[in-house]
Design a protein around this motif. Structure first.
Motif, PDB file in Angstrom:
ATOM      1  N   ALA B 230       4.420  -3.171  -0.047  1.00  0.00           N
ATOM      2  CA  ALA B 230       4.565  -2.330   1.141  1.00  0.00           C
ATOM      3  C   ALA B 230       5.540  -1.187   0.864  1.00  0.00           C
ATOM      4  O   ALA B 230       5.280  -0.034   1.219  1.00  0.00           O
ATOM      5  N   HIS B 256      -0.987  -5.289  -5.138  1.00  0.00           N
ATOM      6  CA  HIS B 256      -1.372  -6.177  -4.040  1.00  0.00           C
ATOM      7  C   HIS B 256      -2.400  -5.409  -3.212  1.00  0.00           C
ATOM      8  O   HIS B 256      -2.276  -4.200  -3.063  1.00  0.00           O
ATOM      9  N   GLN B 258      -2.597  -5.020  -0.283  1.00  0.00           N
ATOM     10  CA  GLN B 258      -1.897  -4.317   0.786  1.00  0.00           C
ATOM     11  C   GLN B 258      -1.496  -2.896   0.387  1.00  0.00           C
ATOM     12  O   GLN B 258      -1.423  -2.007   1.224  1.00  0.00           O
ATOM     13  N   GLU B 261      -4.321  -0.729   1.161  1.00  0.00           N
ATOM     14  CA  GLU B 261      -4.576  -0.768   2.597  1.00  0.00           C
ATOM     15  C   GLU B 261      -3.625   0.176   3.346  1.00  0.00           C
ATOM     16  O   GLU B 261      -4.024   0.861   4.284  1.00  0.00           O
TER      17      GLU B 261
END
Lengths: 300, 380
Positions: B230, B256, B258, B261
């Motif tokens: 993140a 990852h 994420q 995303e």
């Protein structure tokens, strides 16, 4: 020169966000002398509610900026209601208890809300539909993104609106009166409970606005996001003189700029150290903060 | 009357206890990872990987000599103190082995505690060199090592990108700064000019100040050593927005789903170092099916956690019911098996070898891009 201007823009944007959060701390402190540790969580909740509304609204096929505006209003409203509920549950029963009890209640509320967010929204970061507001322009070597402009404009509008409300309207007058003397304002017919509740609502609404802007600007929200900005904004409120609205704005801008310039010109590792050195230095020479006024203890 | 009730209660207790202490009992294993806090995503991936391994093993008939396998999943919050507390708790619970932790700064102190009490620890994710360099007898590692990871990254910079200059940003953890320092040292040795090495704080969202610095330095490569995906995506979004168009390389913690995303378009073209996983082999597919059925898309370290637990169960199977650390450790070093992530073959020091490759984000997907062993681009 470009480098300086770019850092200035970075600093003002970050400072604007801190200022919006700091206002909530300072307003609540001004009226009931409580450091509302749960305030950072309103900021996080605002960011989450915002992304939920935006996803839903853009699925309805609305224009990106309409989505942004609507979700901003809706999440401000939601957080205002949330803050009123929190006040009712966690602070109102302790209105006449010692200040320490209320403080502990605030800490507990902060932990409760943060974990509530984790359990309902999950541990993963929630992405914002940043493509809605992407882009920007370059002036020479300085890059300004649209989101930075939106943040600055919106922050200014909210701050002017807040000032007008506090100093020009009846409820603002009632807030100032309650802050000055709860008993006396009650005697002249002001319902202090309503006023306090309203103050919480306004503070949380501003934090929610900051939460959404952070979501758009940085691209995601997560449930721990309230903690660090909460601490910084609290420092900003203290720096500006806690209880003073203009002070919170000034404090927010100063903390944001010091952080960015310390990272940009000195060392990024020590940027927080510099921000807090400034805080300590100011408090050493001006114990009530930059714009705080001297109040004797009888008032509280 | 009171006495009578007490007697009945006591009898009931005995009866309940009696049920438990049959000839077979549950095998207790522990997992340690950050289940809360900023690294909770990776932490839950790890716990879920271990859960998947338990489910797969139990469906295949369980472990001989044990009625069931019980997982005690502890939270470290990536905090060294909490990690040691979790280790102590697992020792008190009587676990035979622990899979974890995630952050090297948690694994290192927790393993000292576990090792003293003779509990085996297998980390699926802590890549800092020190993890297996302390001479602990019961410490194993399923993922790669940062000294190998930095070699892979540097090789990619010199051989493929032909980079002359480098700018490094890390976020000051044992792992992220350790890796960044190692990259800095090796870059200098490889003739790459390190224009800057900046550190940011954990929990920061705003990196505009250091990125403005990076842009001013105008490097060929931006190396991002962040503790999680993140933060990595926040960094790359802001870097691209600022107009920093150079090649960007991340590492295994940024790798990852994420990352893509959140960063979306900004993630396109970013290179990352991560261990090679053959996603077409049956062992991986078996893991993937079992995992996705219950926990959704696997995270970066789910497969490593699954393999760590599977290797552990295999070692216990080989021990024929013995669960002391010496036997399990000896068996772990002996066994070779085809895992989901890699071929499991622990070395004498507990490492299992590194196989870092360069991956790239293309059209919202991670693809295998470049192999440092051969110096060639993977065929699509």
């Amino acid at each position: 020169m470009d480098y300086f201007l770019q850092q200035l823009i970075n600093g003002v944007t970050l400072g604007g966000i801190y200022a919006l959060i700091a206002l909530g701390y300072t307003m609540v402190y001004g009226i009931i002398q409580l450091i509302n540790f749960a305030h950072g969580e309103f900021f996080a909740a605002g960011g989450y509610i915002g992304v939920i509304f935006i996803t839903w609204l853009s699925a309805q096929g609305l224009h990106p900026y309409v989505c942004l505006g609507l979700s901003l209003l809706l999440s401000m409203l939601y957080c205002a209601l949330l803050a009123m509920a929190v006040e009712k549950v966690a602070y109102k029963p302790l209105r006449y208890a010692s200040r320490l009890s209320v403080l502990l209640s605030a800490l507990g509320m902060s932990i409760f809300l943060q974990n509530g967010l984790m359990l309902t929204q999950g541990v993963y970061d929630k992405p914002y539909p940043t493509d809605l507001t992407q882009g920007g322009f370059a002036m020479g070597g300085v890059v300004v993104s649209y989101m930075q402009i939106i943040i600055l404009v919106l922050t200014t509008v909210l701050l002017i609106g807040l000032n007008a409300m506090v100093f020009k309207t009846r409820i603002g007058k009632a807030m100032r009166a309650t802050a000055q003397d709860k008993v006396m304002s009650g005697l002249v017919g002001i319902n202090s409970s309503t006023v306090i509740s309203f103050t919480f609502a306004i503070g949380a609404a501003l934090a929610a606005a900051a939460g959404i802007m952070v979501g758009f600007y940085y691209g995601s929200v997560n449930y721990t996001m309230g903690f660090v900005p909460g601490i910084k904004a609290f420092a900003a409120a203290v720096l500006g003189g806690i209880g003073n609205i203009t002070g919170a704005m000034v404090g927010g801008l100063i903390i944001g700029m010091v952080e960015i310039f310390a990272a940009g010109y000195l060392s990024s590792e020590y940027k927080d150290v510099f921000a807090f050195i400034i805080l300590i230095a100011v408090l050493y020479f001006m114990p009530t903060g930059i714009m705080g006024e001297n109040v004797d203890d009888t008032r509280v | 009357m009171k006495r009578f009730i007490l007697a009945v209660l006591a009898l009931a207790l005995v009866a309940v206890a009696g049920c438990d202490s049959g000839p077979k009992e549950a095998l207790k294993v522990g997992s340690m990872s950050p289940l809360t806090g900023p690294y909770a995503a990776d932490g839950n991936d790890i716990a879920n990987g271990v859960r998947t391994a338990i489910e797969v093993t139990q469906q295949a008939g369980g472990l001989p000599g044990f009625e069931s396998i019980q997982l005690i999943a502890e939270d470290t919050a990536c905090d060294p103190r909490q990690a040691v507390a979790a280790a102590n708790k697992l020792i008190n619970e009587g676990v035979v082995a622990v899979v974890g932790a995630y952050c090297s700064s948690s694994t290192i102190p927790a393993s000292e505690t576990l090792d003293q009490e003779g509990v085996v620890m297998i980390t699926p994710a802590s890549t800092n060199e020190k993890v297996t360099e302390r001479g602990l007898k019961n410490m194993f590692r399923t993922c790669g090592r940062d000294d190998d990871q930095s070699i892979a990254a540097i090789k990619f910079m010199t051989d493929y990108l032909k980079a002359k200059t480098l700018f490094i940003i890390d976020d000051k953890t044992t792992y992220s700064q350790g890796l960044a320092d190692s990259v800095e040292k090796k870059a200098a040795a490889a003739g790459i000019d390190v224009l800057g090495h900046e550190h940011v704080n954990q929990g920061d969202k705003d990196f505009s100040a250091v990125l403005t610095k990076a842009k001013e330095a105008n490097p060929d490569v931006l190396y991002m050593s962040m503790q999680n995906s993140a933060t990595g995506s926040l960094l790359i979004i802001q870097a691209r927005r600022m107009g920093l168009k150079c090649a960007a390389i991340g590492q295994d913690a940024v790798y990852h789903p994420q990352f893509i995303e959140i960063a979306k378009d900004a993630a396109e073209g970013v290179y990352l170092t991560f261990g090679y996983i053959d996603k077409d082999k049956p062992a991986y597919k078996k893991f993937l099916d079992a995992y996705t059925a219950k926990y959704g898309e696997p995270g970066a370290y789910s497969a490593y956690a699954y393999d760590s637990a599977m290797a552990l169960f295999e070692a216990i199977k080989m021990a024929k019911g013995k669960t002391d650390a010496a036997t399990i450790s000896a068996n772990l070093k002996q066994l070779t098996m085809e895992g989901a992530s890699k071929k499991m073959d622990y070395l004498e020091n507990g490492d299992s070898g590194s196989n870092y490759i360069i991956r790239k984000v293309e059209n919202g997907q991670f693809i295998n891009f470049w192999d440092p062993q051969t110096g060639k681009v993977f065929e699509k």
